[in-house]
Design an enzyme around this catalytic site. Structure first.
Site: not given
Ligand code: PEP
Ligand code: MG
Length: 575
Positions: A187, A294, A330, A450-451, A461, A498
């Site tokens: 914050h 999220r 999501r 990301n995943d 990751r 995303c």
């Molecule tokens: C991703 O996996 O790219 C994603 C956007 O979701 P998160 O980072 O919340 O797993």
């Molecule tokens: Mg993900």
């Protein structure tokens, strides 16, 4: 030079004010029966005094940055009004015969510790709020005064700053903040952004290395803090500041404009958010809504799963703030590194009970969330997005549940969007391979790089040991993204991204050239991405993507993309 996390932009040169704020010392002090009443009195006075102080900070914050941001302090005041909490503290004083400050310390630390142990960053940051309140109560019991006044135009260097410090210092024209601890979602960081005070957090030992009165440079763009800068460095910093200001102005100028290439190709830019406070910033960045909300934040903040009403009110507020643009919500993606309480104790949580798998095993939890999202869809455009999809079965089962949720609402004549869109995240390699089949089953695809990268390259990751191997420009990643976009389009469905890659300026020409329809990213980078899009031509990007698809190593790809980006957008400030 120290390197930390850039939390609020701007470059500032100034003299350091080292704010040595220590947590109050609390001794394990026993009391006699006769002292109980007095201790309870001291506690009561302190609660009242703390509330008064926080009300003052709340007012000041409302004046400076508006009531939404000031909610942090409302939350802190709520803790002070928690009857159950203070009943247990009084009970400790009476039963255990302990001093008021010790009872406060023990009881509140218990909650704080629980939150600190969470694997979720948001939750850990909130633990600091609880700690703030605890320290405030203890200080007021001990009647200790804290001084937050100093020479105006200083840079405040501190181990950690509370949200209240951040606001109170700003009364004295503070130039910048540099702290040992903290993350970008704290914050204090959010407030320093709203107050336009450059800040760098997570510097680890800035308080050890800087002395009061030292001249330092705080660079809120890169996260660098330079100690004892020489003349040359100072000149360079001033120049960079001017470049940034010029660049920021040029970004503001395009704020309301479409993300359109020189030859007329339009793409959608949207934002990733995690909690409702962020939704209001989204408009000011010129985005087209929220490409990834999220929902985990909401779930991690409450001990049990939040009720349908709680979820509905949060979702609705986000939808209303984002109107007229859409919000891609999501469904819950707990598990992996985001665990509430994982009863299964898995050896490989990233390959375990996560995302859609949890929801399909807990249909009541899933239905509650779906109903809350559906109800919010009566107030604006909502799309539902499913995380961790690996095949059609999960989607079909979800659609059955969605139908059931709709039916339940219809029976109660609760309004919702009958044509609500449903999409799948493509973040598991299996889903990428069958992206075409998935696309036929849903309304849109969204690539979660990301995943996807971690699963495709078998690189955790969050594991620093193998961080070097986590490569978004690995040819396998690029070919996979290409395949997903192609398959999505073949089924006539839009494809968005995303994951973090969507907000990487270096990746932009490639993704644009591959035909990505929507880029959803961290709001702070959005203006820059828009500027790049408006400075390049789609046909050139297509040619670049064709060339990249033939390259054999990530280094070749990265170098090639950087050179092209610099040529096409020469005034871009790549840090
Ligand atoms: C991703 O996996 O790219 C994603 C956007 O979701 P998160 O980072 O919340 O797993
Ligand atoms: Mg993900």
């Amino acid at each position: 030079m120290l390197h930390g996390i850039p939390a609020s932009p701007g470059i500032v040169i100034g003299k350091a004010y080292v704010f040595a704020k220590q947590a109050p010392r609390v001794e394990d002090k026993s009391i006699s029966e006769d002292e109980v009443a007095n201790e309870i009195d001291r506690l009561q006075h302190s609660i009242e005094r703390s509330e008064k102080e926080l009300q003052k900070v709340l007012q000041l914050t409302e004046q400076k940055v508006g009531s939404q941001k000031a909610k942090i302090f409302e939350a802190q005041i709520m803790i002070l009004l928690d009857v159950v909490l203070f009943d247990s503290i009084r009970l400790r004083i009476r039963k255990e015969l302990k001093s008021a400050e010790y009872a406060v310390h023990r009881e509140i630390s218990k909650y704080q510790q629980m939150m600190m142990n969470s694997s979720d960053e948001y939750m850990r940051e909130r633990a600091h709020d609880v700690e703030d309140v605890k320290n405030r109560i203890i200080r007021n019991i001990q009647q200790e005064k804290l001084i937050s006044r100093f020479e105006p135009n200083s840079i405040v260097v501190s181990e950690i700053l509370t949200p209240a410090d951040t606001v109170l210092f700003s009364r004295n024209a503070v130039l910048a903040y540099a702290t040992d601890m903290g993350g970008t979602t704290s914050h204090a960081a959010l407030l320093s952004r709203s107050l336009n005070i450059p800040s760098v957090v997570g510097l680890k030992e800035v308080t050890k290395l800087v002395q009061a009165g030292d001249t330092i440079v705080v660079d809120g763009y890169t996260g660098n803090v330079i100690l004892h800068p020489n003349e040359e460095t100072l000149i360079r910093c001033k120049e960079r500041n001017e470049e940034h200001e010029y660049f920021e102005t040029s970004l503001k100028e395009i704020r309301e404009l479409t993300a359109q290439t020189l030859d007329g190709k339009i793409v959608q830019l949207s934002c990733n958010i995690e909690f409702s406070e962020e939704a209001e910033n989204v408009h000011t960045k010129g985005s087209h809504g929220i490409g990834l909300y999220r929902t985990e934040g909401l779930f991690l903040r409450t001990e049990n799963y939040p009720s349908e009403e709680e979820q509905y009110s949060e979702y609705r507020s986000i939808v209303e703030k984002s109107a007229p643009y859409k919000v891609v919500m999501r469904t819950l993606d707990i598990g992996g590194d985001k665990v509430v309480s994982n009863p299964t104790n898995e050896e490989n949580p990233f390959l375990g009970w996560r995302g859609i798998r949890v929801l399909l095993d807990r249909p009541e939890v899933f239905l509650t969330q779906l109903r809350a999202m559906l109800r919010a869809s009566a107030f604006g455009e909502v799309w539902i997005m499913l995380p961790m999809i690996s095949g059609l079965k999960e989607i079909r089962r979800t659609k059955e549940l969605l139908e059931r949720a709709k039916k339940e609402l219809r029976e109660k004549t609760i309004p919702f969007d009958e044509n609500i869109k449903i999409g799948a995240m493509i973040e598991i390699p299996a889903a990428a391979v069958i992206a075409g089949d998935i696309a036929q089953e849903v309304d849109f695809l969204s690539i979660g790089t990301n995943d996807l990268i971690q699963y495709l390259l078998a690189v955790d990751r969050g594991n620093e040991v193998v961080a070097e191997l986590y490569q978004e420009f690995h040819p396998a990643v690029i070919k996979t993204i290409h395949h997903i976009i192609k398959e999505g389009h073949r089924a006539g469905k839009p494809v968005s991204m995303c994951g973090e890659m969507a907000g990487d300026p270096v990746a932009l020409l490639l993704l644009l050239g591959l035909g990505l329809d929507e880029f959803s990213m961290n709001p702070h980078i959005l203006p820059e991405i828009k500027k790049i899009i408006r400075s390049v031509s789609y046909s050139e990007a297509e040619e670049i993507a064709r060339r990249v698809l033939e390259m054999k190593t990530e280094n070749d790809v990265k170098d090639f993309l950087k050179v092209n980006l610099h040529t096409m957008v020469p005034d871009l400030l790549l840090e």
